[in-house]
Motif scaffolding. Structure first.
Motif, mmCIF file in Angstrom:
data_model
loop_
_atom_site.group_PDB
_atom_site.id
_atom_site.type_symbol
_atom_site.label_atom_id
_atom_site.label_comp_id
_atom_site.label_asym_id
_atom_site.label_seq_id
_atom_site.Cartn_x
_atom_site.Cartn_y
_atom_site.Cartn_z
ATOM 1 N N ALA B 45 15.292 -14.648 -3.924
ATOM 2 C CA ALA B 45 14.146 -15.218 -3.213
ATOM 3 C C ALA B 45 13.636 -14.239 -2.157
ATOM 4 N N VAL B 46 14.570 -13.621 -1.431
ATOM 5 C CA VAL B 46 14.177 -12.667 -0.397
ATOM 6 C C VAL B 46 13.470 -11.472 -1.031
ATOM 7 N N ALA B 47 14.003 -11.009 -2.182
ATOM 8 C CA ALA B 47 13.400 -9.847 -2.836
ATOM 9 C C ALA B 47 11.992 -10.157 -3.327
ATOM 10 N N VAL B 48 11.798 -11.400 -3.800
ATOM 11 C CA VAL B 48 10.447 -11.782 -4.245
ATOM 12 C C VAL B 48 9.477 -11.725 -3.060
ATOM 13 N N CYS B 49 9.913 -12.273 -1.911
ATOM 14 C CA CYS B 49 9.058 -12.223 -0.718
ATOM 15 C C CYS B 49 8.776 -10.771 -0.323
ATOM 16 N N MET B 50 9.822 -9.934 -0.429
ATOM 17 C CA MET B 50 9.655 -8.536 -0.036
ATOM 18 C C MET B 50 8.664 -7.843 -0.966
ATOM 19 N N LEU B 51 8.761 -8.193 -2.261
ATOM 20 C CA LEU B 51 7.838 -7.625 -3.241
ATOM 21 C C LEU B 51 6.399 -7.991 -2.864
ATOM 22 N N LEU B 52 6.189 -9.265 -2.508
ATOM 23 C CA LEU B 52 4.836 -9.710 -2.139
ATOM 24 C C LEU B 52 4.347 -8.936 -0.910
ATOM 25 N N ALA B 53 5.224 -8.786 0.088
ATOM 26 C CA ALA B 53 4.829 -8.049 1.293
ATOM 27 C C ALA B 53 4.474 -6.607 0.954
ATOM 28 N N ALA B 54 5.268 -6.003 0.047
ATOM 29 C CA ALA B 54 5.010 -4.611 -0.332
ATOM 30 C C ALA B 54 3.686 -4.490 -1.074
ATOM 31 N N ILE B 55 3.403 -5.488 -1.938
ATOM 32 C CA ILE B 55 2.134 -5.450 -2.676
ATOM 33 C C ILE B 55 0.956 -5.538 -1.695
ATOM 34 N N SER B 56 1.086 -6.430 -0.708
ATOM 35 C CA SER B 56 -0.023 -6.561 0.246
ATOM 36 C C SER B 56 -0.200 -5.268 1.051
ATOM 37 N N LEU B 57 0.921 -4.624 1.352
ATOM 38 C CA LEU B 57 0.831 -3.342 2.071
ATOM 39 C C LEU B 57 0.138 -2.294 1.200
ATOM 40 N N LEU B 58 0.486 -2.305 -0.091
ATOM 41 C CA LEU B 58 -0.101 -1.328 -1.014
ATOM 42 C C LEU B 58 -1.612 -1.530 -1.128
ATOM 43 N N ILE B 59 -2.017 -2.799 -1.284
ATOM 44 C CA ILE B 59 -3.449 -3.082 -1.422
ATOM 45 C C ILE B 59 -4.197 -2.611 -0.160
ATOM 46 N N LYS B 60 -3.613 -2.932 0.990
ATOM 47 C CA LYS B 60 -4.243 -2.541 2.243
ATOM 48 C C LYS B 60 -4.334 -1.018 2.361
ATOM 49 N N ALA B 61 -3.272 -0.347 1.902
ATOM 50 C CA ALA B 61 -3.244 1.115 2.001
ATOM 51 C C ALA B 61 -4.295 1.729 1.083
ATOM 52 N N LEU B 62 -4.421 1.166 -0.131
ATOM 53 C CA LEU B 62 -5.384 1.729 -1.078
ATOM 54 C C LEU B 62 -6.812 1.517 -0.595
ATOM 55 N N ARG B 63 -7.008 0.429 0.178
ATOM 56 C CA ARG B 63 -8.358 0.144 0.682
ATOM 57 C C ARG B 63 -8.729 0.990 1.885
ATOM 58 N N THR B 64 -7.723 1.621 2.511
ATOM 59 C CA THR B 64 -7.994 2.410 3.714
ATOM 60 C C THR B 64 -8.971 3.535 3.387
ATOM 61 N N LYS B 65 -10.043 3.604 4.175
ATOM 62 C CA LYS B 65 -11.007 4.679 3.935
ATOM 63 C C LYS B 65 -10.489 5.968 4.539
ATOM 64 N N LYS B 66 -10.956 7.065 3.966
ATOM 65 C CA LYS B 66 -10.459 8.368 4.386
ATOM 66 C C LYS B 66 -10.703 8.612 5.869
ATOM 67 N N GLU B 67 -11.869 8.166 6.363
ATOM 68 C CA GLU B 67 -12.195 8.476 7.754
ATOM 69 C C GLU B 67 -11.370 7.652 8.754
ATOM 70 N N ASP B 68 -10.813 6.481 8.283
ATOM 71 C CA ASP B 68 -9.976 5.680 9.187
ATOM 72 C C ASP B 68 -8.527 6.154 9.175
ATOM 73 N N ASP B 69 -8.242 7.103 8.300
ATOM 74 C CA ASP B 69 -6.860 7.480 8.070
ATOM 75 C C ASP B 69 -6.402 8.531 9.086
ATOM 76 N N THR B 70 -5.219 8.282 9.666
ATOM 77 C CA THR B 70 -4.638 9.303 10.530
ATOM 78 C C THR B 70 -3.403 9.854 9.832
ATOM 79 N N PRO B 71 -3.397 11.131 9.490
ATOM 80 C CA PRO B 71 -2.273 11.682 8.735
ATOM 81 C C PRO B 71 -0.988 11.686 9.569
ATOM 82 N N ILE B 72 0.148 11.473 8.917
ATOM 83 C CA ILE B 72 1.435 11.597 9.605
ATOM 84 C C ILE B 72 1.917 13.030 9.429
#
Lengths: 490, 154
Positions: B45-72
């Protein structure tokens, strides 16, 4: 009982340990890069050989001292010694620029004291009542409590909720490695060192001490120098009034933030700072070196210290990362934090309460008498200190159960923690996961075991429903508020 | 940051899937007959929740525009120093059990203090030997932690 408590809190050895703890704490807090959590984690192994009272009180001393000590470098260097003093640095450094560093340090010292004492009073008043209530909890209630604690991760993880949650889940999963406590089934690894689970103190030393040390390697060659002289430490009558007025209020605010699982002193000081600006007569002076700003921030962060102990002692739920390490310290002493502690170890609990007062008093005395000495600590070179921290991390994680495997776990956690920091994943949710995860799972299954598999057990009592409401509010509170505002606008 | 977020979410997703698959192989509630969920349910159950959180992070990351991005900055003077430090420490922890605490810790401290502090070698040597001795003494004699292990038993 009163005499027993007085005897154990004021025994010369305990007092000595507390003075040492507070002193060490102030130095650790004052040094940028060494946080309160790191200090408590690094010095925890020293308490293994002590009795429970001395050990816990020394750790409390370190905690109280470090949270206060952070203000010294915040005022003098504009670099908060611990994240808890970030708000102090804003106004405190303005004092230094004006040449009034002493005044700011005096306000910070007394403000910390007032905040700390307020939280002591709350600790004293709230804890026994909460423990009495918690005695009525069965597994179902403890499961919902742990679940509530875990849900709070989403509220405290700052800008990026997904990252905070991921870290929390990582913590919960780490805690499931080893023998499952209900069915004795071995999960994920049959390595003999992992059967009893990952040693979470080792993980904490890694996450909070080792990874911090890695970060400080990045700019190991930079030097901080104190150019201002510290003069006129004792606050004037006018400042005194400001401190009493502001710090007592922000101390209370800090206490309640401390009670919330996972929200620590850094949040306490910022909320206190903002609240003080809200009710200040001249909010425009905030940021330009206002005395109430320093008093507010320091009252707020030291308020957290006592607050964090309330859920830790009464429910076994850590109020912040330091309280989480203290759960480990108590466990090593063979004590389980929770309502039973108030039944079986009354003297110890009340000694801890009294010890909080004593530690705060030692802090204010040391602060006013030896502040010039503590500013000298700022010139200890990082180049020597950081390697010593490595050695202390290693021996500390080894001393847990004299096992070299745990040293490896610590180093791995440190490396992972460093990279998590790079991608801006907050690490404190992992602690909540590590402690609350097993608590949630065990009680969930025990409750079902008792009820023969019927889930009704989670909806049977008033306390259960209270927690369910809290969980819903913590998850959707922000959305409900926004929705309400929309309706009102229409 | 975008790249970092993508890598983080992919790694976390892989871990979640691993946990879910592993847990699917664990005995279920029926095996115990008590109505209590099996050992796999909670981590799954915890892993499923973690998967969902990771997917939402991925979607948000892919939507990030280049100009808003600060490189690490992952490859600077500072971070390179950290990687070397990590490598040295891994070796140190690995040989700790073989060589023993005293010698390996003194050598570790010497390497780092000499590297960072750039003092005269004999001063560094003095500092590292004294620090090791103090730590060893405190843990062995004051705290009764058996720090004696390894080939040289010290």
């Amino acid at each position: 009982m009163l005499i027993e408590v007085l005897q154990s809190a004021f025994s010369p050895m305990v007092l000595l340990y507390m003075v040492l703890g507070v002193g060490a704490g102030i130095c650790i807090g004052a040094l940028p890069g060494l946080t309160a959590t790191m200090g408590v984690a690094l010095l925890l192994p020293l308490t293994f050989g002590m009795d429970a009272t001395s050990g816990i009180l020394m750790l409390l001393g370190i905690y109280v001292g470090a949270i206060y000590g952070g203000s010294i470098s915040a005022v003098l260097l504009h670099t908060p010694g611990t994240p808890a003093s970030a708000a102090t640095a804003i106004d405190g450094y303005e004092f230094s620029k004006r040449g009034e560093a002493g005044r700011a340090l005096g306000i910070a010292t007394l403000g910390s004291y007032v905040g700390g004492i307020m939280s002591c009073i709350c600790l004293w008043l709230i804890s026994p009542q909460l423990a009495k209530l918690a005695l009525k909890f069965s597994s179902a209630e403890f499961f919902l409590l742990a679940l509530f604690g875990l849900c709070i991760i989403s509220n405290i993880s700052g800008k990026d909720m997904a990252k905070g949650l991921i870290c929390g889940f990582l913590g919960i999963l780490t805690a499931t490695i080893g023998i499952d406590s209900v069915t004795s089934y071995v999960r994920f690894s049959d390595n003999v060192n992992l059967l009893s689970g990952v040693q979470y103190i080792a993980v904490m030393i890694g996450l909070f001490a080792m990874s911090q040390a890695f970060e400080s390697i990045e700019d190991i060659f930079s030097k901080d120098e104190v150019n201002t002289k510290v003069t006129r430490l004792l606050p004037t009558k006018e400042d005194l009034k400001t401190i009493l007025r502001t710090s007592s209020v922000t101390g209370l605010i800090g206490t309640f933030i401390g009670i919330v699982p996972g929200a620590g002193a850094d949040i306490g000081s910022f909320v206190g700072y903002n609240a003080a600006r809200g009710f200040s007569k001249h909010p425009e002076e905030f940021g330009k070196g206002a005395p109430d700003a320093v008093a507010a921030s320091e009252g707020g962060n030291n308020g957290v210290t006592g607050g964090a102990l309330i859920p830790m002692l009464t429910l076994g739920v850590p109020g912040d990362a330091v309280a989480a390490i203290m759960i480990g310290a108590l466990t090593i002493q063979g004590l389980t934090p929770g309502p039973m502690l108030f039944q079986n170890n009354k003297v110890l609990v009340y000694t801890i309460f009294l010890g909080m007062f004593v530690a705060n008093t030692i802090m204010v005395l040391l602060g006013f008498s030896c502040i010039r000495l503590f500013t000298k600590v700022l010139s200890v070179p990082k180049t020597i200190l950081t390697p010593i921290i490595f050695a202390l991390c290693v021996i500390g994680s080894y001393a847990m159960r004299n096992n070299l495997f745990d040293v490896g776990v610590m180093l791995l956690a440190g490396i992972i923690g460093y990279f998590l920091g790079k991608v801006k994943v907050p690490t404190s949710p992992a602690i909540l996961g590590l402690i609350l995860g097993p608590m949630a799972e065990k009680n969930f299954r025990t409750a079902l075991l008792k009820s023969g598999g019927s889930p009704d057990v989670f909806f049977n009592t008033v306390i259960c429903w209270f927690f369910i409401i809290l969980i819903v509010v913590s998850l959707f509170g922000g959305k409900i508020k926004a929705f309400g505002k929309k309706i009102i606008k229409k | 940051m975008k790249k970092g977020n993508i890598i983080t979410s992919v790694l976390v997703m892989a871990l979640s899937v691993y946990v879910i698959v592993t847990c699917a192989g664990y005995p279920t509630a029926e095996a115990y007959g008590t109505g209590v969920p099996g050992p796999g349910l909670w981590p799954m159950a915890v892993a499923v929740c973690m998967l969902l959180a990771a997917i939402s992070l991925l979607i948000k990351a892919l939507r990030t525009k280049k100009e808003d991005d600060t490189p690490i900055e992952m490859w600077t003077e500072g971070t390179k120093r950290v990687y070397i430090t990590m490598a040295i420490l891994v070796v140190y922890v690995a040989v700790l059990g073989i060589i023993g605490f005293l010698i390996s810790t003194a050598v570790m401290l010497f390497i780092f203090i000499q590297w960072f502090g750039k003092k005269k070698p004999w001063i560094t040597l003095l500092i590292s030997v004294i620090c090791t001795a103090v730590i060893y003494g405190v843990f062995k004699f004051l705290l009764n932690v058996p720090v004696d292990f390894g080939l040289f038993y010290i």
